[in-house]
Design a protein around this motif. Structure first.
Motif, short mmCIF file in Angstrom:
data_model
loop_
_atom_site.label_atom_id
_atom_site.label_comp_id
_atom_site.label_asym_id
_atom_site.label_seq_id
_atom_site.Cartn_x
_atom_site.Cartn_y
_atom_site.Cartn_z
N GLU A 1 0.83 -1.19 0.00
CA GLU A 1 0.00 0.00 0.00
C GLU A 1 0.87 1.25 0.00
OE1 GLU A 1 -3.66 1.39 -0.51
OE2 GLU A 1 -3.37 -0.69 0.10
N HIS A 2 0.50 2.23 -0.81
CA HIS A 2 1.24 3.50 -0.92
C HIS A 2 2.68 3.27 -1.34
CE1 HIS A 2 -2.25 5.18 0.92
NE2 HIS A 2 -2.05 4.52 2.04
N HIS A 3 2.84 2.40 -2.33
CA HIS A 3 4.18 2.05 -2.82
C HIS A 3 4.56 2.99 -3.96
CE1 HIS A 3 7.04 -1.40 -4.21
NE2 HIS A 3 7.62 -0.22 -4.20
N TRP A 4 5.71 3.63 -3.79
CA TRP A 4 6.18 4.56 -4.81
C TRP A 4 7.58 4.18 -5.23
CZ3 TRP A 4 2.88 8.23 -6.65
CH2 TRP A 4 1.73 8.45 -5.89
N SER A 5 7.94 4.54 -6.44
CA SER A 5 9.29 4.27 -6.95
C SER A 5 9.87 5.56 -7.48
CB SER A 5 9.22 3.23 -8.08
OG SER A 5 10.46 3.12 -8.71
N ALA A 6 11.20 5.67 -7.45
CA ALA A 6 11.85 6.90 -7.91
C ALA A 6 11.65 7.12 -9.38
CB ALA A 6 13.34 6.83 -7.57
N SER A 7 11.62 6.03 -10.16
CA SER A 7 11.54 6.17 -11.62
C SER A 7 10.15 5.93 -12.18
CB SER A 7 12.52 5.20 -12.29
OG SER A 7 12.26 3.88 -11.88
N HIS A 8 9.24 5.31 -11.38
CA HIS A 8 7.91 4.99 -11.87
C HIS A 8 6.87 5.32 -10.82
CE1 HIS A 8 9.72 2.86 -15.23
NE2 HIS A 8 10.50 2.26 -14.35
N THR A 9 5.76 5.86 -11.22
CA THR A 9 4.67 6.16 -10.32
C THR A 9 3.55 5.19 -10.57
OG1 THR A 9 5.24 8.50 -10.38
CG2 THR A 9 3.06 7.94 -9.55
N PHE A 10 3.17 4.40 -9.56
CA PHE A 10 2.09 3.45 -9.71
C PHE A 10 0.77 4.18 -9.56
CE2 PHE A 10 5.48 0.65 -7.68
CZ PHE A 10 6.04 0.40 -8.91
N GLU A 11 -0.31 3.52 -9.84
CA GLU A 11 -1.63 4.13 -9.85
C GLU A 11 -1.97 4.66 -8.46
OE1 GLU A 11 -6.12 2.87 -11.20
OE2 GLU A 11 -4.93 1.56 -9.96
N HIS A 12 -1.68 5.96 -8.22
CA HIS A 12 -1.92 6.62 -6.95
C HIS A 12 -1.26 5.86 -5.80
CE1 HIS A 12 -4.71 8.91 -9.30
NE2 HIS A 12 -5.48 7.86 -9.51
N GLY A 13 -0.20 5.06 -6.09
CA GLY A 13 0.45 4.28 -5.06
C GLY A 13 -0.42 3.17 -4.53
N LYS A 14 -1.46 2.78 -5.24
CA LYS A 14 -2.44 1.83 -4.72
C LYS A 14 -1.99 0.39 -4.94
CE LYS A 14 -7.33 0.67 -4.91
NZ LYS A 14 -8.63 0.94 -5.56
N HIS A 15 -2.01 -0.37 -3.86
CA HIS A 15 -1.69 -1.80 -3.95
C HIS A 15 -2.99 -2.58 -4.18
CE1 HIS A 15 -0.42 -5.82 -2.93
NE2 HIS A 15 -1.26 -5.86 -1.92
N LEU A 16 -3.01 -3.41 -5.21
CA LEU A 16 -4.19 -4.20 -5.52
C LEU A 16 -4.02 -5.60 -4.95
CD1 LEU A 16 -4.74 -3.12 -9.24
CD2 LEU A 16 -6.03 -2.36 -7.24
N SER A 17 -4.84 -5.94 -3.98
CA SER A 17 -4.77 -7.27 -3.38
C SER A 17 -5.41 -8.30 -4.31
CB SER A 17 -5.49 -7.27 -2.03
OG SER A 17 -6.89 -7.05 -2.23
N VAL A 18 -5.28 -9.58 -3.96
CA VAL A 18 -5.89 -10.64 -4.77
C VAL A 18 -7.40 -10.48 -4.79
CG1 VAL A 18 -6.25 -13.14 -4.94
CG2 VAL A 18 -4.00 -12.25 -4.33
N GLU A 19 -7.98 -10.06 -3.65
CA GLU A 19 -9.43 -9.85 -3.61
C GLU A 19 -9.85 -8.70 -4.52
OE1 GLU A 19 -11.81 -11.69 -2.32
OE2 GLU A 19 -10.23 -13.10 -1.78
N ASP A 20 -9.02 -7.63 -4.57
CA ASP A 20 -9.30 -6.52 -5.49
C ASP A 20 -9.30 -7.01 -6.94
OD1 ASP A 20 -9.46 -4.70 -3.41
OD2 ASP A 20 -7.32 -4.24 -3.47
N LEU A 21 -8.31 -7.85 -7.27
CA LEU A 21 -8.21 -8.36 -8.64
C LEU A 21 -9.40 -9.27 -8.97
CD1 LEU A 21 -4.39 -9.24 -8.67
CD2 LEU A 21 -5.49 -7.28 -9.75
N LYS A 22 -9.83 -10.06 -8.00
CA LYS A 22 -10.99 -10.92 -8.23
C LYS A 22 -12.25 -10.10 -8.46
CE LYS A 22 -9.39 -15.04 -5.73
NZ LYS A 22 -9.64 -15.97 -4.61
N ASP A 23 -12.38 -9.00 -7.71
CA ASP A 23 -13.54 -8.11 -7.90
C ASP A 23 -13.52 -7.50 -9.29
OD1 ASP A 23 -14.47 -8.63 -5.37
OD2 ASP A 23 -13.54 -6.88 -4.45
N ARG A 24 -12.33 -7.13 -9.76
CA ARG A 24 -12.22 -6.56 -11.11
C ARG A 24 -12.58 -7.60 -12.17
NH1 ARG A 24 -7.54 -2.05 -11.91
NH2 ARG A 24 -7.98 -0.81 -10.04
#
Length: 284
Positions: free
Chosen positions: A71-94
């Motif tokens: 959660e809230h994961h950021w990288s110096a060279s890449h910006t993830f989607e609002h820093g949002k971590h998608l759990s397995v349950e999130d992926l299943k919902d999608r």
């Protein structure tokens, strides 16, 4: 007399805990074969070392959103989607929202969602593409038909197709690879009999449309492709590594079972039809 509990009974010899390996993003956890399959699903080039493959996935909007490890994961060279971590349950919902199967591990869910996203984009592009204007000769009057027959210059000729090259060729190659692997994936759909294969080898064949010979040559290395007198293009794979290098993959099932493609195998292109004949075995 002291018993020396701390020294005589090994009180000071505590086992050191193994340091868990940290990953800057989720793609670092994937194997080379998994990265290639995900690149094909995203219609991205699969060539280059592992670092370059991961960089493509980080740069692509349709795959970048799955990169965050926490959660809230950021990288110096890449910006993830609002820093949002998608759990397995999130992926299943999608998956459920997209009317896709919610079964499988995180990797299977991500591949499924990426393929769905790119298929939707392709369908929208095809719908927006204007239809080619054609001349309906059936509506011509008898006099017009007679004039066309007597004057060859009035005959409608088929437009010559210019061979693709550059980025257009690379995009079409990625698209055909995606379609071919989708057919392989469907052909290797899980069956209850797979539990009892015990190393038994079976055969299969899949077909897709491919009216562009230059795409076939780019997909399967022109130097290894043979052309028959009838114009048929063929390539034979003598080892399993050659199949993998051609970006053709088996299938992963739940609980760790896999279907592996095996040599000998072959691909051919004849009259706009690309055929892949292969052998496979299922390991549970």
């Amino acid at each position: 007399m002291g018993w020396g509990w701390g020294s005589s009974w090994g009180g000071g010899s505590k086992k050191k805990k193994k340091a868990t390996k940290s990953y800057s993003h989720w793609f670092e956890r994937l194997s080379t074969d998994q990265l290639k399959a995900l690149l094909v699903a995203a219609r991205l080039p699969v060539s280059g070392p592992k670092a370059k493959q991961m960089d493509r996935l980080l740069q692509c909007p349709s795959t970048n959103i799955y990169a965050a490890e926490h959660e809230h994961h950021w990288s110096a060279s890449h910006t993830f989607e609002h820093g949002k971590h998608l759990s397995v349950e999130d992926l299943k919902d999608r998956c459920r929202s997209a009317k896709l199967s919610p079964g499988g591990a995180k990797y299977n869910l991500v591949v499924r969602l990426v393929e769905h996203a790119n298929n939707s984009i392709n369908e929208q592009t095809v719908k927006k593409r204007p239809a080619l204007e054609t001349i309906d000769t059936n509506k011509d009057s008898p006099a017009q038909k007679k004039a066309r027959t007597s004057d060859p210059s009035l005959e409608t000729s088929k437009p010559t197709r210019k061979p693709m090259e550059g980025e257009a060729l690379e995009r079409r190659v990625t698209f055909r690879q995606l379609k071919l692997n989708k057919q392989i994936d469907d052909r290797l759909e899980w069956k209850s009999s797979f539990r009892y294969m015990n190393g038994q080898v079976k055969g299969g064949r899949v077909d897709i449309d491919c009216p562009e010979p230059e795409v076939f040559l780019a997909m399967f290395d022109e130097e290894n492709v043979k052309k028959t007198s009838a114009g048929k293009l063929t390539r034979t794979f003598k080892t399993d590594e050659e199949i993998c290098d051609a970006n053709l993959f088996g299938k992963q099932y739940r609980f760790g079972a896999t279907a592996n493609l095996m040599a000998p195998a072959s691909v051919s292109l004849n009259n706009g039809k690309l055929s892949f004949s292969f052998k496979y075995t299922v390991v549970c």
